[in-house]
Motif scaffolding. Sequence first.
Motif, PDB file in Angstrom:
ATOM      1  N   LYS A  45       1.106  -1.194   0.056  1.00 46.98           N
ATOM      2  CA  LYS A  45       0.045  -0.187  -0.031  1.00 46.98           C
ATOM      3  C   LYS A  45       0.749   1.034   0.026  1.00 46.98           C
ATOM      4  O   LYS A  45       1.556   1.650   1.034  1.00 46.98           O
ATOM      5  N   PHE A  46       0.704   2.272  -0.860  1.00 45.08           N
ATOM      6  CA  PHE A  46       1.654   3.858  -1.084  1.00 45.08           C
ATOM      7  C   PHE A  46       0.840   4.524  -1.070  1.00 45.08           C
ATOM      8  O   PHE A  46       1.356   5.199  -0.992  1.00 45.08           O
ATOM      9  N   LEU A  48      -1.333   6.236   1.993  1.00 40.64           N
ATOM     10  CA  LEU A  48      -1.412   5.906   3.901  1.00 40.64           C
ATOM     11  C   LEU A  48      -1.569   6.869   4.714  1.00 40.64           C
ATOM     12  O   LEU A  48      -1.959   7.885   3.814  1.00 40.64           O
ATOM     13  N   LYS A  53       0.383   4.898   8.421  1.00 40.79           N
ATOM     14  CA  LYS A  53       2.152   5.552   8.953  1.00 40.79           C
ATOM     15  C   LYS A  53       1.971   5.260  10.357  1.00 40.79           C
ATOM     16  O   LYS A  53       3.021   4.680  10.076  1.00 40.79           O
ATOM     17  N   ILE A  78       6.762   8.604   8.529  1.00 41.31           N
ATOM     18  CA  ILE A  78       7.158   7.420   7.580  1.00 41.31           C
ATOM     19  C   ILE A  78       6.156   8.587   5.992  1.00 41.31           C
ATOM     20  O   ILE A  78       6.160   9.519   6.423  1.00 41.31           O
ATOM     21  N   ALA A  80       5.745   7.843   1.921  1.00 44.17           N
ATOM     22  CA  ALA A  80       4.969   7.928   1.127  1.00 44.17           C
ATOM     23  C   ALA A  80       5.155   8.208  -0.513  1.00 44.17           C
ATOM     24  O   ALA A  80       4.673   9.219  -0.566  1.00 44.17           O
ATOM     25  N   SER A  82       4.388   7.290  -4.715  1.00 44.46           N
ATOM     26  CA  SER A  82       3.930   6.391  -5.940  1.00 44.46           C
ATOM     27  C   SER A  82       3.133   7.814  -7.153  1.00 44.46           C
ATOM     28  O   SER A  82       3.087   8.529  -7.126  1.00 44.46           O
ATOM     29  N   THR A  85       1.076  10.092  -6.099  1.00 42.82           N
ATOM     30  CA  THR A  85       1.521  11.685  -4.838  1.00 42.82           C
ATOM     31  C   THR A  85       1.573  12.497  -5.313  1.00 42.82           C
ATOM     32  O   THR A  85       1.827  13.338  -6.807  1.00 42.82           O
ATOM     33  N   THR A 110      10.092  -0.253   4.115  1.00 39.81           N
ATOM     34  CA  THR A 110       8.443  -0.765   4.533  1.00 39.81           C
ATOM     35  C   THR A 110       7.851  -1.720   3.100  1.00 39.81           C
ATOM     36  O   THR A 110       7.175  -2.583   3.805  1.00 39.81           O
ATOM     37  N   GLN A 152       7.237   3.223  -6.764  1.00 36.11           N
ATOM     38  CA  GLN A 152       6.877   3.385  -5.685  1.00 36.11           C
ATOM     39  C   GLN A 152       7.581   3.239  -4.140  1.00 36.11           C
ATOM     40  O   GLN A 152       8.307   1.894  -4.354  1.00 36.11           O
ATOM     41  N   VAL A 154       7.732   3.256   0.159  1.00 34.00           N
ATOM     42  CA  VAL A 154       6.990   3.979   1.598  1.00 34.00           C
ATOM     43  C   VAL A 154       8.042   3.302   2.767  1.00 34.00           C
ATOM     44  O   VAL A 154       9.053   2.187   2.833  1.00 34.00           O
TER      45      VAL A 154
END
Length: 178
Positions: A45-46, A48, A53, A78, A80, A82, A85, A110, A152, A154
């Motif tokens: 999952k990108f 969040l 988070k 965190i 993230a 992708s 974004t 992660t 992508q 995280v």
Amino acid sequence: MATIRLRETGEVIEGHDKVQQFLESQEVLYEHWDMSKLPAELNAKFVLTDEEKAQILTAFDTDIRDLAERRSYVDWDIIALSDSTPNLDELLAKFKNVHTHTDDEVRAITAGHGIFVVKGESGYYNIELEPGDVISVPEHTPHFFTLMDDRQVVAVRLFIDTDGWVAHPYEEKEYSVE
């Protein structure tokens, strides 16, 4: 596990022990965290929420605090990235500028993939990171970060300075990021 690609020679370094040995020789910290701690629904999952988070930070709390204590990090968050974004291409363009910091740049991946391009003793090399890979690029070391083809990632970021880090441009005439 991380893979190292030496840009000048094309040599590839693979395997945890060989990667760790090479990065240690470059004064770059490398570790690998147990990804089974991550809740399964967050594996790929990108985009969040703040709650998700927080779940990631909770899942790796012991690892984060252990690293923070050993390396004097005082804050973490965190990031993230992708294709979802906003302004991703503009953000990546900024990341692709070689720079240094007065603080370590730390990433614990992660989900997804990322590449740190770092200047070492014998030229630039790529550190291709996978989930579980943790690196700390030392302060004042020329580098930049970018995404792999899947665009992508995280990552947990850790900081010594509570204001985060500031990038200082590093110019080198004979180097091109492409």
